[in-house]
Design a protein around this motif. Structure first.
Motif, PDB file in Angstrom:
ATOM      1  N   LEU A  50      38.611  49.211  53.078  1.00  0.00           N
ATOM      2  CA  LEU A  50      39.185  50.457  53.569  1.00  0.00           C
ATOM      3  C   LEU A  50      40.667  50.347  53.904  1.00  0.00           C
ATOM      4  O   LEU A  50      41.348  51.372  54.031  1.00  0.00           O
ATOM      5  N   THR A  51      41.178  49.133  54.033  1.00  0.00           N
ATOM      6  CA  THR A  51      42.599  48.965  54.355  1.00  0.00           C
ATOM      7  C   THR A  51      43.421  48.499  53.157  1.00  0.00           C
ATOM      8  O   THR A  51      44.624  48.277  53.292  1.00  0.00           O
ATOM      9  N   ALA A  52      42.795  48.372  52.017  1.00  0.00           N
ATOM     10  CA  ALA A  52      43.499  47.912  50.815  1.00  0.00           C
ATOM     11  C   ALA A  52      44.213  49.075  50.130  1.00  0.00           C
ATOM     12  O   ALA A  52      43.665  50.170  50.020  1.00  0.00           O
ATOM     13  N   ASP A  53      45.415  48.789  49.661  1.00  0.00           N
ATOM     14  CA  ASP A  53      46.157  49.762  48.863  1.00  0.00           C
ATOM     15  C   ASP A  53      45.902  49.579  47.376  1.00  0.00           C
ATOM     16  O   ASP A  53      46.181  50.469  46.575  1.00  0.00           O
ATOM     17  N   ALA A  54      45.380  48.412  47.012  1.00  0.00           N
ATOM     18  CA  ALA A  54      44.960  48.097  45.645  1.00  0.00           C
ATOM     19  C   ALA A  54      44.018  46.908  45.738  1.00  0.00           C
ATOM     20  O   ALA A  54      44.040  46.161  46.717  1.00  0.00           O
ATOM     21  N   VAL A  55      43.179  46.754  44.707  1.00  0.00           N
ATOM     22  CA  VAL A  55      42.152  45.713  44.728  1.00  0.00           C
ATOM     23  C   VAL A  55      42.100  45.018  43.376  1.00  0.00           C
ATOM     24  O   VAL A  55      42.178  45.667  42.329  1.00  0.00           O
ATOM     25  N   VAL A  56      41.963  43.691  43.424  1.00  0.00           N
ATOM     26  CA  VAL A  56      41.631  42.904  42.238  1.00  0.00           C
ATOM     27  C   VAL A  56      40.225  42.379  42.451  1.00  0.00           C
ATOM     28  O   VAL A  56      39.909  41.847  43.519  1.00  0.00           O
ATOM     29  N   LEU A  57      39.402  42.535  41.444  1.00  0.00           N
ATOM     30  CA  LEU A  57      38.030  42.038  41.469  1.00  0.00           C
ATOM     31  C   LEU A  57      37.900  40.914  40.456  1.00  0.00           C
ATOM     32  O   LEU A  57      38.354  41.058  39.320  1.00  0.00           O
ATOM     33  N   GLY A  58      37.297  39.805  40.869  1.00  0.00           N
ATOM     34  CA  GLY A  58      37.103  38.679  39.965  1.00  0.00           C
ATOM     35  C   GLY A  58      35.652  38.243  39.985  1.00  0.00           C
ATOM     36  O   GLY A  58      35.064  38.074  41.053  1.00  0.00           O
ATOM     37  N   THR A  59      35.078  38.072  38.802  1.00  0.00           N
ATOM     38  CA  THR A  59      33.667  37.715  38.727  1.00  0.00           C
ATOM     39  C   THR A  59      33.342  36.883  37.498  1.00  0.00           C
ATOM     40  O   THR A  59      33.948  37.081  36.443  1.00  0.00           O
ATOM     41  N   PRO A  60      32.388  35.984  37.642  1.00  0.00           N
ATOM     42  CA  PRO A  60      31.809  35.399  36.446  1.00  0.00           C
ATOM     43  C   PRO A  60      30.807  36.407  35.869  1.00  0.00           C
ATOM     44  O   PRO A  60      30.329  37.292  36.587  1.00  0.00           O
ATOM     45  N   ALA A  61      30.528  36.274  34.612  1.00  0.00           N
ATOM     46  CA  ALA A  61      29.479  37.084  33.979  1.00  0.00           C
ATOM     47  C   ALA A  61      28.206  36.242  34.020  1.00  0.00           C
ATOM     48  O   ALA A  61      28.106  35.237  33.332  1.00  0.00           O
ATOM     49  N   ASN A  62      27.284  36.637  34.861  1.00  0.00           N
ATOM     50  CA  ASN A  62      26.048  35.889  35.053  1.00  0.00           C
ATOM     51  C   ASN A  62      24.876  36.662  34.480  1.00  0.00           C
ATOM     52  O   ASN A  62      24.574  37.759  34.944  1.00  0.00           O
ATOM     53  N   ILE A  63      24.252  36.099  33.477  1.00  0.00           N
ATOM     54  CA  ILE A  63      23.070  36.709  32.861  1.00  0.00           C
ATOM     55  C   ILE A  63      23.373  38.150  32.460  1.00  0.00           C
ATOM     56  O   ILE A  63      22.613  39.067  32.707  1.00  0.00           O
ATOM     57  N   GLY A  64      24.545  38.353  31.875  1.00  0.00           N
ATOM     58  CA  GLY A  64      24.921  39.669  31.374  1.00  0.00           C
ATOM     59  C   GLY A  64      25.335  40.664  32.440  1.00  0.00           C
ATOM     60  O   GLY A  64      25.363  41.871  32.187  1.00  0.00           O
TER      61      GLY A  64
END
Length: 151
Positions: A50-64
């Motif tokens: 709620l306090t972010a002005d922008a967001v980066v999301l990082g994830t592995p692809a796990n089982i699709g």
């Protein structure tokens, strides 16, 4: 000061390389006025979202699919973020051994439902990250840091 939130699930050497590149781009000396907040997905909070002005999301692809940790964070923040009515720019990087399609599709569906806006196409990496992949993540970090400033 603008705030860039980086929420990541970083469990492999490959995802660490990508996160480090995103952080390097976001911390570029030419970008001023942005606080960089990096949180593992299982430690990120509703307040962070709620306090972010922008967001980066990082994830592995796990089982699709995206990681369970990132999905858990979305479960926590979905309704508060939706209720806030804020349109937040976001960017995504995903790593998979073979394919990242399902992970990207899932993240984009959830963020769209929250009213967030994809700021740029995701950086997707299959297999070992290359110099070009790291450069793409570095650029993603810099561009989304500028987005936090409204640029």
């Amino acid at each position: 000061m603008a705030r860039l939130l980086i929420v990541h699930h970083t469990v492999s050497p490959a995802t660490w390389e990508l996160l480090e590149a995103v952080l390097a781009g976001a911390r570029d000396d030419e970008i001023e006025g942005v606080e960089i907040v990096s949180r593992p997905a299982l430690a990120a909070s509703v307040s962070d979202a709620l306090t972010a002005d922008a967001v980066v999301l990082g994830t592995p692809a796990n089982i699709g699919y995206m990681s369970g940790a990132l999905k858990h964070w979305f479960d926590l923040v979905h309704y508060p973020a939706l209720s806030s009515g804020r349109t937040v720019p976001y960017a995504l990087y995903a790593h998979g051994n073979d394919d990242t399609t399902g992970a990207v599709r899932a993240v984009e569906a959830i963020t769209k439902g929250m009213g967030w806006v994809r700021h740029r196409p995701p950086v997707t990496v299959a297999g070992a990250p290359t110099a070009a992949d790291r450069d793409a993540c570095r650029e993603l970090g810099a561009v989304i840091a500028l987005a936090a400033l409204g640029m």
